[in-house]
Every structure is written in C-alpha cells, then in structure tokens.
Scaffold this motif. Structure first.
Motif, PDB file in Angstrom:
ATOM      1  N   ILE A 138      28.751   1.031  -3.788  1.00  0.00           N
ATOM      2  CA  ILE A 138      29.033   0.111  -2.691  1.00  0.00           C
ATOM      3  C   ILE A 138      29.061  -1.295  -3.276  1.00  0.00           C
ATOM      4  O   ILE A 138      28.088  -1.752  -3.868  1.00  0.00           O
ATOM      5  CB  ILE A 138      27.968   0.215  -1.582  1.00  0.00           C
ATOM      6  CG1 ILE A 138      28.050   1.579  -0.878  1.00  0.00           C
ATOM      7  CG2 ILE A 138      28.134  -0.920  -0.573  1.00  0.00           C
ATOM      8  CD1 ILE A 138      26.958   1.809   0.134  1.00  0.00           C
ATOM      9  N   ASP A 139      30.182  -1.966  -3.140  1.00  0.00           N
ATOM     10  CA  ASP A 139      30.268  -3.318  -3.699  1.00  0.00           C
ATOM     11  C   ASP A 139      30.269  -4.389  -2.615  1.00  0.00           C
ATOM     12  O   ASP A 139      30.282  -5.582  -2.919  1.00  0.00           O
ATOM     13  CB  ASP A 139      31.502  -3.467  -4.588  1.00  0.00           C
ATOM     14  CG  ASP A 139      32.774  -3.660  -3.782  1.00  0.00           C
ATOM     15  OD1 ASP A 139      32.893  -3.062  -2.690  1.00  0.00           O
ATOM     16  OD2 ASP A 139      33.654  -4.410  -4.241  1.00  0.00           O
ATOM     17  N   ARG A 140      30.274  -3.954  -1.327  1.00  0.00           N
ATOM     18  CA  ARG A 140      30.235  -4.939  -0.251  1.00  0.00           C
ATOM     19  C   ARG A 140      29.619  -4.309   0.995  1.00  0.00           C
ATOM     20  O   ARG A 140      29.984  -3.192   1.383  1.00  0.00           O
ATOM     21  CB  ARG A 140      31.645  -5.433   0.073  1.00  0.00           C
ATOM     22  CG  ARG A 140      31.676  -6.520   1.136  1.00  0.00           C
ATOM     23  CD  ARG A 140      33.070  -7.070   1.325  1.00  0.00           C
ATOM     24  NE  ARG A 140      33.983  -6.090   1.871  1.00  0.00           N
ATOM     25  CZ  ARG A 140      35.273  -5.998   1.571  1.00  0.00           C
ATOM     26  NH1 ARG A 140      35.777  -6.821   0.684  1.00  0.00           N
ATOM     27  NH2 ARG A 140      36.033  -5.092   2.123  1.00  0.00           N
ATOM     28  N   ALA A 141      28.677  -5.011   1.608  1.00  0.00           N
ATOM     29  CA  ALA A 141      28.092  -4.597   2.883  1.00  0.00           C
ATOM     30  C   ALA A 141      27.777  -5.867   3.659  1.00  0.00           C
ATOM     31  O   ALA A 141      26.815  -6.580   3.346  1.00  0.00           O
ATOM     32  CB  ALA A 141      26.839  -3.756   2.667  1.00  0.00           C
ATOM     33  N   LEU A 142      28.600  -6.173   4.649  1.00  0.00           N
ATOM     34  CA  LEU A 142      28.500  -7.438   5.368  1.00  0.00           C
ATOM     35  C   LEU A 142      28.455  -7.207   6.866  1.00  0.00           C
ATOM     36  O   LEU A 142      28.965  -6.195   7.371  1.00  0.00           O
ATOM     37  CB  LEU A 142      29.705  -8.331   5.053  1.00  0.00           C
ATOM     38  CG  LEU A 142      29.901  -8.795   3.604  1.00  0.00           C
ATOM     39  CD1 LEU A 142      31.268  -9.449   3.448  1.00  0.00           C
ATOM     40  CD2 LEU A 142      28.807  -9.755   3.187  1.00  0.00           C
ATOM     41  N   ILE A 143      27.886  -8.160   7.558  1.00  0.00           N
ATOM     42  CA  ILE A 143      28.012  -8.212   9.008  1.00  0.00           C
ATOM     43  C   ILE A 143      28.759  -9.495   9.342  1.00  0.00           C
ATOM     44  O   ILE A 143      28.462 -10.569   8.792  1.00  0.00           O
ATOM     45  CB  ILE A 143      26.645  -8.144   9.723  1.00  0.00           C
ATOM     46  CG1 ILE A 143      26.861  -8.118  11.251  1.00  0.00           C
ATOM     47  CG2 ILE A 143      25.716  -9.272   9.289  1.00  0.00           C
ATOM     48  CD1 ILE A 143      25.627  -7.736  12.027  1.00  0.00           C
ATOM     49  N   HIS A 144      29.767  -9.376  10.176  1.00  0.00           N
ATOM     50  CA  HIS A 144      30.595 -10.520  10.553  1.00  0.00           C
ATOM     51  C   HIS A 144      30.342 -10.873  12.013  1.00  0.00           C
ATOM     52  O   HIS A 144      30.147  -9.987  12.853  1.00  0.00           O
ATOM     53  CB  HIS A 144      32.084 -10.196  10.403  1.00  0.00           C
ATOM     54  CG  HIS A 144      32.501  -9.751   9.039  1.00  0.00           C
ATOM     55  ND1 HIS A 144      32.603 -10.603   7.970  1.00  0.00           N
ATOM     56  CD2 HIS A 144      32.865  -8.523   8.573  1.00  0.00           C
ATOM     57  CE1 HIS A 144      33.020  -9.936   6.902  1.00  0.00           C
ATOM     58  NE2 HIS A 144      33.169  -8.669   7.246  1.00  0.00           N
ATOM     59  N   GLN A 145      30.415 -12.159  12.307  1.00  0.00           N
ATOM     60  CA  GLN A 145      30.406 -12.620  13.698  1.00  0.00           C
ATOM     61  C   GLN A 145      31.414 -13.751  13.827  1.00  0.00           C
ATOM     62  O   GLN A 145      31.266 -14.814  13.226  1.00  0.00           O
ATOM     63  CB  GLN A 145      29.026 -13.104  14.122  1.00  0.00           C
ATOM     64  CG  GLN A 145      28.967 -13.618  15.550  1.00  0.00           C
ATOM     65  CD  GLN A 145      29.329 -12.546  16.580  1.00  0.00           C
ATOM     66  OE1 GLN A 145      28.667 -11.512  16.659  1.00  0.00           O
ATOM     67  NE2 GLN A 145      30.388 -12.770  17.359  1.00  0.00           N
ATOM     68  N   ALA A 146      32.451 -13.500  14.614  1.00  0.00           N
ATOM     69  CA  ALA A 146      33.489 -14.500  14.857  1.00  0.00           C
ATOM     70  C   ALA A 146      33.376 -15.031  16.280  1.00  0.00           C
ATOM     71  O   ALA A 146      33.007 -14.289  17.209  1.00  0.00           O
ATOM     72  CB  ALA A 146      34.875 -13.902  14.634  1.00  0.00           C
ATOM     73  N   VAL A 147      33.672 -16.309  16.445  1.00  0.00           N
ATOM     74  CA  VAL A 147      33.667 -16.927  17.773  1.00  0.00           C
ATOM     75  C   VAL A 147      34.929 -17.762  17.921  1.00  0.00           C
ATOM     76  O   VAL A 147      35.362 -18.431  16.983  1.00  0.00           O
ATOM     77  CB  VAL A 147      32.416 -17.807  17.991  1.00  0.00           C
ATOM     78  CG1 VAL A 147      31.169 -16.949  18.087  1.00  0.00           C
ATOM     79  CG2 VAL A 147      32.262 -18.841  16.882  1.00  0.00           C
ATOM     80  N   LYS A 148      35.514 -17.693  19.106  1.00  0.00           N
ATOM     81  CA  LYS A 148      36.683 -18.516  19.428  1.00  0.00           C
ATOM     82  C   LYS A 148      36.195 -19.717  20.225  1.00  0.00           C
ATOM     83  O   LYS A 148      35.625 -19.572  21.306  1.00  0.00           O
ATOM     84  CB  LYS A 148      37.701 -17.689  20.238  1.00  0.00           C
ATOM     85  CG  LYS A 148      38.997 -18.427  20.586  1.00  0.00           C
ATOM     86  CD  LYS A 148      39.946 -18.482  19.411  1.00  0.00           C
ATOM     87  CE  LYS A 148      41.264 -19.173  19.760  1.00  0.00           C
ATOM     88  NZ  LYS A 148      42.115 -18.322  20.620  1.00  0.00           N
ATOM     89  N   LEU A 149      36.400 -20.900  19.673  1.00  0.00           N
ATOM     90  CA  LEU A 149      35.958 -22.143  20.284  1.00  0.00           C
ATOM     91  C   LEU A 149      37.133 -22.827  20.966  1.00  0.00           C
ATOM     92  O   LEU A 149      38.293 -22.457  20.752  1.00  0.00           O
ATOM     93  CB  LEU A 149      35.357 -23.048  19.204  1.00  0.00           C
ATOM     94  CG  LEU A 149      34.177 -22.445  18.416  1.00  0.00           C
ATOM     95  CD1 LEU A 149      33.801 -23.349  17.250  1.00  0.00           C
ATOM     96  CD2 LEU A 149      32.993 -22.205  19.335  1.00  0.00           C
ATOM     97  N   PRO A 150      36.857 -23.828  21.800  1.00  0.00           N
ATOM     98  CA  PRO A 150      37.970 -24.546  22.440  1.00  0.00           C
ATOM     99  C   PRO A 150      38.900 -25.196  21.420  1.00  0.00           C
ATOM    100  O   PRO A 150      38.550 -25.397  20.254  1.00  0.00           O
ATOM    101  CB  PRO A 150      37.250 -25.602  23.306  1.00  0.00           C
ATOM    102  CG  PRO A 150      35.877 -25.060  23.523  1.00  0.00           C
ATOM    103  CD  PRO A 150      35.542 -24.283  22.283  1.00  0.00           C
ATOM    104  N   GLN A 151      40.098 -25.545  21.878  1.00  0.00           N
ATOM    105  CA  GLN A 151      41.093 -26.270  21.084  1.00  0.00           C
ATOM    106  C   GLN A 151      41.558 -25.498  19.851  1.00  0.00           C
ATOM    107  O   GLN A 151      41.841 -26.071  18.798  1.00  0.00           O
ATOM    108  CB  GLN A 151      40.551 -27.644  20.669  1.00  0.00           C
ATOM    109  CG  GLN A 151      40.174 -28.551  21.820  1.00  0.00           C
ATOM    110  CD  GLN A 151      41.338 -28.806  22.760  1.00  0.00           C
ATOM    111  OE1 GLN A 151      42.454 -29.057  22.325  1.00  0.00           O
ATOM    112  NE2 GLN A 151      41.085 -28.722  24.057  1.00  0.00           N
TER     113      GLN A 151
END
Length: 721
Positions: free
Chosen positions: A497-510
């Motif tokens: 395993i060369d990558r183990a990530l948790i992502h969190q994306a948010v859409k902000l105004p503008q």
C-alpha cells in the motif's frame, strides 16, 4: 547498401516518367488532395526536407525510420518519432535516435548515439488565403545539451491540385551531417494515385528521391492511416543504409466528439430511427418512467423536485468517466425524452400535496439538471424540453441552454425535493485499475528502462465531500536497470500500500472549492495536503494554491538513505480558452524536494486526450543556481467510454494515464532530473475529481455543445442497437 551510381539516375527518372505518363490521364480530370506524410526527420515532408504542411489538428503520428544523417554519412541508426497536431497550424513532437537499446554508453564504446530531442513546425495563418502559398517555420532538436540534429528552417510550398503535385522551397541552418538542410533546399511531391506518392528533393547538397505507399483516407477504422516510404535514390556517397520507414497516424480519442453528426445518411438510418423513437417517448412517459430510467442507467444520489416552476433533477455521474460532459449529455437526453406533459403533470400533482409551496404547470416545460460530485453540487444546466429535443433530433443548437457553476450550491439548497437521494452514493466503492509506470527513456543506460505495476485504487465516498482513498501497487515487470543491483532499483515499484488518505472537500461561495487530504502517502510518509481553487464564473480563469507537509515514517529508507521531510507551498494560475482547446498554466513556489522555481505549461486538449509542453526552471535546495528543463507529456483515459454500472462495488479504469518525457536545456550536460519540480500530484485532486480535469465550466460546455448531443446518440447506439 544505398544506390548512388550515376547510371541509376536516368533509370530512376525514366521510371518516374513512365508512371507519370500512365497516370496523367487519371488525374487531369479530377483534382485531389495531396496527403501529408512524415519525412525521415522530425517533421512532415519529403525524405530529408520539410514541406509547409503540418499534421492535422487532433491527429497523432508514430514513425519508425532506418537511416539517419550522422557523423558524415547516412548511418544505420533507428529513428523513432512521435508527433501531434496541437492546434491549427502547429505540429510538435519528440524524437529518439539510437544505435543500441540496452547497453551503458558510459562504459561500452560500441553503444553509439542515443539522443532524445523535441521539434516543432508552425504553418503561418492567412498566408494561403491571400497568396495561394503556404509558409511554415520550424526547428528540430530544440534545446538539450548535445544538439546532434539541430535544424532551423522556413519553407514555402504550393499545391497544383489538378496535377496532384506539391512543390516546396526553403532555407535552413543545420548541424546535420553532409551539409543536409544547411542552405537552400527544394522538393517536389507527386501523388498519382490515392495510395502512392513519389518525391524528389534537393537537400541543400544532393538530390534524393523516395516512394511512399499508404492507405487512402477512410479505408481503416477510427480514421487511422498506415504508410511506408523507401529511398529510391540518394546522391550522398557515404551511405551505409537505405532510408526507409513506416508510420501510423490517427485522431486521438474523443477529438471528434464535438462535431455535429449528420444522421441523414444511409449508414445512420437505423440510429436516426432509434433516436426518433426515444424522443417521442415524452408523449406518454410518466415521472416514474423518467426516474426509473435514470436509476437503471446508473446515476446515483438522484433527487427530483422543482424550483421556480422548473423540474429540477440532481444526480451524480460515475459511469461516463472520459468526460463529465458525456454524463450530462446522456442524463439530459434521458430527461428530455421522458419529461413531457404527463411527467410534468405528475410532478404538479405531487407538489400540490405541500400547501406551503406551489408548482405551476405550464406549457413551457423547463428543466434544470444539477450535476453532483461526491454529493456536492458543481454545475447546473437549464433548458426547455422541446428546444432540447429539437437539438437532439437535428443538431441545430438550442439557444435555451444555460450552464452555470456559480449558483449550483444555492440552486440545490433552494429547490423543493420530492424524491430524495435515490441510489444513495454512500459507501459505493470504486476500484480503479491503472498501469503505473516509472521510466527512463533514451538515457546513456538504455533506450527504455522501466518499472511497471498495476495500481489498484479503492475510492469510497462517505458523506458529502468525504471519501477514503487507498491504493495498492502490484509489481508486474522491471527492466534490468530497475532490478536488484540496477541503477534505479531503489525506485522500482514494490508490492505494498503506497497511499491511504482521507479526503474532505467543501464548496464555498463564489466558486471556491477546497479539499483537505491527510494520511499515508508515497510509501513512506505521513502528512497532509490542502488544495484550494477559485474559478471565474465562466471558468476561463482559475487561481489556487497547494500547501502540504509530510514526514517520513522512518529515518532511513530500505536502502539506508536518509529521508528528509517533504513540503510544498505552490501558487498556480490557469487561463482556459476552450474554443481553441487550450490552457496556459503558471505555477510557482516551493516544491516537494525543497527546490523553488516556476513552471509554465501549455495544455492542448485533443478530445479527451491532453498534450502538454512545459518549461521548468527551479533552484535545488542549498544551491545558488537554477536548473532548466523542457518536458512533454500525453494524458489519455484508459477506461471504456461507458464504464460498469455503479453498484456497491464498481470496477473501472483510470480517467487519466500520463506518459511524460523531459530533457535538460541550457546546459552542456543532460543529467537526469532527480525529482525537481515535484508536487503532491493526488489522483483524487480537485482538478481531477471535481473539475473534470479542468473542464467543468460554462465556457467549456458552450464551446463543445455538440458533445451533449453526441453523447446521447452514442448512448442510444450502445443500449438499443
């Protein structure tokens, strides 16, 4: 052995004269285009000299030739050349000339030359319209440390279509052996038959002639063309090899997906009838029919409701992964083919049960599609159903298509949803299979050294914008120099395993979107990355930054080398002109290896394939001098156009596989770049995961509007033929 005896000259030209006499009657009555074919050098043309023609925009060409001007003779060297038509009038490519394929040039004197170089040719615009001539300028062996084939030239040509003849004349300065292309040159190309060309040229020193045989346009599938050329004569006395070669060219995938399809042909009769039947279904289809069809096609996170007397449908596409625009085109086609009076009446009836709101059913049936990614509203498309059905039927653009990214989140939040999150995307894992390739091309150690692995990436969405991302590498093959004891053994892929990530994306105004990623990366490091990007309302401008910090899990790697922390602080700007299929990228800051510098990238979109040319100047950590590099890369999707239907496990290919070459410029050596200019390069970055590889914008949709129709036509073909 090359033929250069004086006795051969009259025989050669006698043969050409006989062919000419035989063919002149067949060509005098009808003009025909003269094909553009490769020379034996780094440009389209004759044998050693160019014409003023260029590879057609969107086409790629791969050539192999034997016989290269080097060390005062025509030597028995292999010549590999890859080129593409980047935009109207410009062809660019990379060339490798080599004598051997697997020996160390530092220790074995018999290795001979192994040279990697870049080239470009540009046909000046507007000249032909006013003069009937084409003029091009070009160069081969651009930059680099050892300019074995450095040539700069300009050339003028003219076609005489009634004779299927093209003549050219030009001037060049060159370091090629034997004085080739160092002075005035000229040539004649004659195409007596649809599958044959005969050329003769003066290369600034001697006369050469060759014959080219090729498949006529339209004979092979996918727009491909095969060709072969062979030397008939050369005046160069020091020649150990007849010059010959083979070539294959074809349009890159997806390049023609924005061309208006004409269904009024005999070949398209069945498709036209199927399309007509589908579009007529709106007369009887109910709202339930519409919802079921979208669900059955695999769209997830499906919401159906209304706002401002429009039917509003929000959904997520995980099936059409070449381009999110295809998913939008299929969804809009399904919606407008089902959303008629009955479906709108059903919606009005359900809405009437809620006394706090009201949906007014009118004859003007407007719809709005909201495209989601990981349940985040990213883009809206608004249209009127009959206008859009007419567009699908005849291809004439509907002037009531409005694309918007700025208000997508507000539009979603302000809609009244009657059906909520059908085909919920929570936990629906994608197993994304892709080749992983670490390579060294045309070095002193070998023609092509590589470490090849299969990357199996499990990507599992959790909640809105949240996902787990785990990748396992399965080694497949290594060349000698990547095996145990080899020069690059420590950079070969391992089974882990060369990558183990948790992502969190948010859409902000503008139109601001930000993603935080944290976990294990690059096989040895723990840390995190933040990417934040702002897009202008039409999407022509993007400004963003990346900031990251990673620390090694151990003080030393498996080979005993000390491991340093890695961090980046990079600002970037992208200017997009989708009507010209072009993006200009600027990047500056501190890169992963601690070097600081600037990268300028010219991205050329040829359908869903991307050709990039970049210039990097960067100063290594603890150094006072900058190092400069010129790179070229091609990026293609390696997955079917219509992937497996998303279930709780979906297996698919990658949306983006990249092959890159880089050479050092401005130096008297060409040492390999050891990681300078590196970024986090996440597979699930904002640009790839949420912005359709930088193409999710109103400007892109408006410039490629026919692709919406073509996607639905293709969907009809694959599902109903």
């Amino acid at each position: 052995m090359s033929i250069h005896s004086p006795l051969f000259v009259p025989k050669t030209f006698l043969n050409l004269s006989i062919i000419a006499s035989f063919s002149i009657f067949s060509i005098s009555a009808q003009a025909k285009n003269i094909d553009v074919l490769p020379s034996s050098q780094s440009f389209s043309g004759l044998m050693f000299t160019p014409n003023a023609q260029v590879i057609k925009t969107g086409d790629i060409s791969l050539s192999y030739h034997q016989g290269v001007a080097h060390n005062n003779s025509i030597q028995s060297l292999d010549n590999w050349f890859f080129a593409a038509g980047l935009f109207s009038g410009l062809e660019a490519g990379g060339r490798i000339v080599t004598k051997t394929y697997d020996c160390n040039g530092y220790t074995d004197p018999e290795c001979g030359i192994r040279d990697l170089s870049a080239s470009a040719k540009y046909q000046l615009p507007f000249i032909y319209d006013y003069t009937g001539f084409n003029i091009a300028i070009g160069a081969q062996d651009i930059g680099g440390a050892a300019n074995n084939f450095d040539t700069k030239y300009f050339v003028i040509d003219r076609e005489f279509e009634a004779l299927s003849l093209r003549t050219s004349v030009g001037y060049a300065r060159s370091t090629l052996s034997n004085g080739i292309m160092d002075g005035t040159f000229a040539g004649i190309e004659w195409q007596p038959l649809s599958f044959m060309q005969l050329t003769t040229e003066y290369d600034a020193v001697e006369i050469n002639a060759n014959a080219k045989i090729f498949t006529p346009q339209g004979l092979l599938p996918w727009g491909a063309q095969l060709s072969m050329d062979y030397q008939l004569y050369t005046g160069h006395k020091h020649s150990e090899q007849d010059v010959w070669g083979v070539n294959v060219s074809m349009p890159l995938m997806g390049y023609n997906d924005n061309r208006q399809q004409n269904l009024n042909t005999n070949k398209q009769t069945q498709i036209k009838q199927l399309l007509k039947q589908n579009l007529a279904e709106h007369q009887a289809a109910s709202l339930t029919n519409l919802i079921n069809t979208l669900q059955n096609e695999g769209f997830i996170n499906l919401n159906v409701g209304y706002r401002n007397n429009k039917m509003v449908i929000a959904l997520e596409n995980r099936r059409y992964n070449h381009n999110q625009m295809d998913g939008v085109g299929v969804a809009l086609g399904i919606i407008t083919s089902k959303a008629g009076e009955n479906a709108f009446a059903d919606l009005a009836q359900i809405a009437a049960t809620d006394k706090s709101t009201q949906f007014n059913f009118t004859k003007k049936q407007n719809i709005e599609l909201i495209l989601l990614t990981n349940d985040i509203p990213m883009l809206t498309v608004t249209t009127e159903t009959q206008c859009y059905r007419d567009f699908l039927a005849d291809g004439n653009p509907c002037n009531q298509i409005i694309v918007n990214t700025l208000n997508a989140k507000n539009d979603f939040n302000n809609s009244k949803w009657l059906y909520h999150t059908l085909n919920d995307g929570f936990g629906r894992s994608q197993i994304i299979l892709s080749p992983a390739l670490n390579h060294r091309t045309a070095t002193e150690y070998g023609f092509f050294d590589y470490s090849l692995a299969l990357a199996a990436n499990v990507y599992t969405p959790l909640w809105q914008g949240g996902a787990i991302d785990v990748r396992y590498m399965v080694p497949i093959s290594n060349s000698d120099d990547f095996k145990q004891g080899g020069l690059w053994h420590n950079q070969a892929y391992e089974s882990k395993i060369d990558r183990a990530l948790i992502h969190q994306a948010v859409k902000l105004p503008q139109n601001i979107i930000s993603q935080f990623s944290a976990g294990y990366m690059m096989g040895d490091y723990w840390g995190g990355v933040n990417e934040t990007q702002w897009y202008s309302p039409q999407g022509n401008h993007m400004v963003g930054f990346e900031i990251s910090k990673f620390v090694p899990s151990n003080d030393k790697d498996r080979h005993g080398h000390e491991l340093d922390d890695k961090q980046s602080l990079i600002a970037n700007y992208t200017y997009s002109l989708p009507e010209y299929h072009w993006q200009l990228g600027l990047q500056a800051g501190e890169y992963f290896q601690g070097d600081t510098g600037v990268r300028i990238t010219s991205n050329h979109w040829l359908g869903d394939s991307q050709l990039s040319i970049n210039y990097l100047t960067t100063k290594p950590k603890n150094s006072n001098t900058y190092e400069d590099f010129l790179g070229v890369s091609i990026t293609i999707p390696l997955t079917p156009w219509r992937d497996m239907k998303p279930g709780y496990v979906q297996i698919r290919g990658t949306d983006q596989f990249t092959y890159s070459l880089q050479t050092r410029v401005g130096e008297n050596h060409n040492q390999i770049n050891t990681g300078l200019g590196a970024t986090s390069n996440l597979q699930h970055s904002i640009t790839r995961q949420y912005e359709n590889r930088g193409r999710l914008s109103p400007a892109y949709f408006n410039a490629n509007i026919q692709r919406l129709r073509n996607a639905y036509i293709k969907y009809v073909k694959v599902t109903q033929e």
